[in-house]
Design an enzyme around this catalytic site. Structure first.
Site, PDB file in Angstrom:
ATOM      1  N   HIS A 264     -10.582  -7.667   4.899  1.00 16.88           N
ATOM      2  CA  HIS A 264      -9.527  -8.034   3.965  1.00 16.88           C
ATOM      3  C   HIS A 264     -10.148  -8.552   2.664  1.00 16.88           C
ATOM      4  CE1 HIS A 264      -6.568  -7.544   7.111  1.00 16.88           C
ATOM      5  NE2 HIS A 264      -7.255  -8.357   7.888  1.00 16.88           N
TER       6      HIS A 264
ATOM      7  N   CYS B  49      -8.874  -4.921   0.161  1.00 19.69           N
ATOM      8  CA  CYS B  49      -7.839  -4.981  -0.865  1.00 19.69           C
ATOM      9  C   CYS B  49      -8.404  -5.648  -2.123  1.00 19.69           C
ATOM     10  CB  CYS B  49      -6.639  -5.770  -0.363  1.00 19.69           C
ATOM     11  SG  CYS B  49      -5.748  -4.970   0.988  1.00 19.69           S
TER      12      CYS B  49
END
Length: 442
Positions: free
Chosen positions: A148, A189
């Site tokens: 992430h 991300c």
């Protein structure tokens, strides 16, 4: 005329061979592979890293020069229908076999990563295998990270790596001649924010590609019904499936980047650093043993791709669609709980933004200021302001579950905006401290 053509062809061959050569005499290839997450819903990150290991190992990079960091809670997870096996695509081969377990569990931290990357063997002597990237001035270093991310952040199981920490390490390695060329591939991300406007322009022979630009999500793919989770990430499987089938002695980094950029249709794959490194062969970093060995068909990863923050929702939705009537009620309860979590995160951030706008009196209409903050996507420049607020938010609103709650990570852009719009960090932190219970995240 013939002489001109022959000379031109000879020059092209010589130029090409210059990039086909292995590292200089005495030079070596090194690789650091990092999965920064844990839990079954994040299966894909460890699957990505294991697949990358198989590529590098198959292409001749020895285990002593490949360092693997992963939590290692997937292969033997109780939810795994094939214990001891991890796959990275539907009906794919086992990518877990023989993967070195250099740093696992609580050793998977930003501090370990930075020490391993910079060759600090003393710093990790009590952790894991103790292997580090002991690279020198003639060596090629390849780093691949999957997990992430958020503006200026790469997440680890319990902590986060900041953009300043990463770029300081790169600067230090450059100053100490710890590489001849270094390449980063980053799956996360908003991963572009780790280099955009922060990678120093005087750092030479460094090249990075990222799964997304500084403002967007990366994508998970290959939902597997038997395992009930996603097997890979779009950017990652695109570069690895390309490496599986191409002759890496011929394909250049730039060619691989272009292929991955064209095949990753739901996020913007980016490149940073010394663009001329794109002329080097992929083999210079991923190994030099022969051509690709995979001609098997794989489905288009974009078909079932979903944004990272929505992975848990889609896992539950897919379970619900296949469930019996007696099972659906419990699954729907989990979906409702997840939606309450998403709403709680958004309410917390909106409440903090509204309180800040009122305290600072930037506008007679706090709602107008709030809307500007929520609807903008400003580049991250003011790191001290942003990271001071982030650490305060992480401490005061512990229910947000930073850095592993992807819903919370997706909302950090609001704090970037407040910093870049000139809001004093102390005022924002005061608003955080006065946000009642930070809206409980379920």
């Amino acid at each position: 005329m013939k002489l001109i053509i022959v000379c031109s062809l000879l020059s092209a061959v010589i130029a090409t061979r210059a990039f086909l050569k292995p590292p200089e005499a005495g030079g070596k290839r090194w690789a650091l592979l990092v999965a920064g997450s844990k839990t079954w819903s994040n299966y894909r990150h460890q699957a990505d890293i294991c697949h990358a290991y198989q590529i590098l190992s198959r292409n001749g990079i020895p285990d002593e020069r490949i360092v693997v960091m992963m939590y290692d809670d997937i292969a033997h997870n109780r939810k795994n229908p094939t214990p001891g096996i991890i796959i990275n695509r539907p009906n794919g081969p086992d990518v877990y076999k023989n993967v070195p377990k250099d740093y696992t569990g609580s050793s998977v931290t930003p501090d370990t990563f930075l020490k391993v990357l910079q060759g600090d063997a003393n710093g990790v002597k009590d952790r894991g295998s103790g292997k580090v990237i002991s690279s020198g001035p003639n060596d090629h270093v390849f780093v691949y990270f999957a997990d992430h991310g958020a503006p200026g952040i790469l997440a680890f199981p319990h902590h986060e790596l900041g953009v300043d920490e990463l770029n300081n390490a790169i600067v230090s390695m450059h100053a100490k001649s710890q590489y001849k060329e270094m390449v980063f591939y980053v799956e996360a991300c908003e991963s572009g924010s780790m280099f955009d406007k922060h990678l120093p322009t005087d750092i030479k022979n460094f090249y990075a590609t990222t799964a997304a630009n500084p403002h967007e999500s990366s994508l998970a793919c290959y939902y597997d019904k038997e395992r009930g989770t996603y097997l890979g990430d779009v950017y990652s499987v695109n570069w690895m499936e390309d490496s599986d089938k191409e002759n890496l002695k011929v394909e250049t980094l730039q060619k691989q980047f272009e292929i991955v950029r064209n095949e990753t249709t739901k996020s913007h794959v980016m490149e940073y650093g010394t663009m001329s490194l794109g002329n080097m062969t992929v083999a210079a970093f991923q190994g030099n043993n022969g051509s690709g060995n995979s001609n098997s068909w794989t489905q288009n990863p974009n078909i079932d791709a979903v944004p990272s923050q929505d992975v848990k929702f889609h896992i539950l939705k897919n379970r619900y669609l296949r469930a019996t009537e007696s099972e659906k009620q419990a699954i729907m309860a989990d979906i409702n709980e997840l939606m309450r979590t998403k709403m709680a995160v958004e309410l917390t951030v909106h409440d903090i933004v509204h309180k800040t706008a009122k305290i600072i009196n930037y506008s007679e209409d706090p709602k107008s200021t709030m809307n500007e903050i929520i609807n903008s996507r400003l580049p991250l420049i003011k790191l001290d302001c942003y990271f001071g607020i982030y650490q305060h938010l992480k401490s005061e609103c512990s229910t947000l579950g930073l850095p592993q709650n992807d819903y919370a990570l997706r909302n950090l852009y609001a704090f970037v905006n407040m910093c870049e719009m000139g809001f004093p960090a102390a005022i924002v932190m005061s608003a955080i401290s006065h946000t009642e219970s930070c809206h409980v995240v379920y």
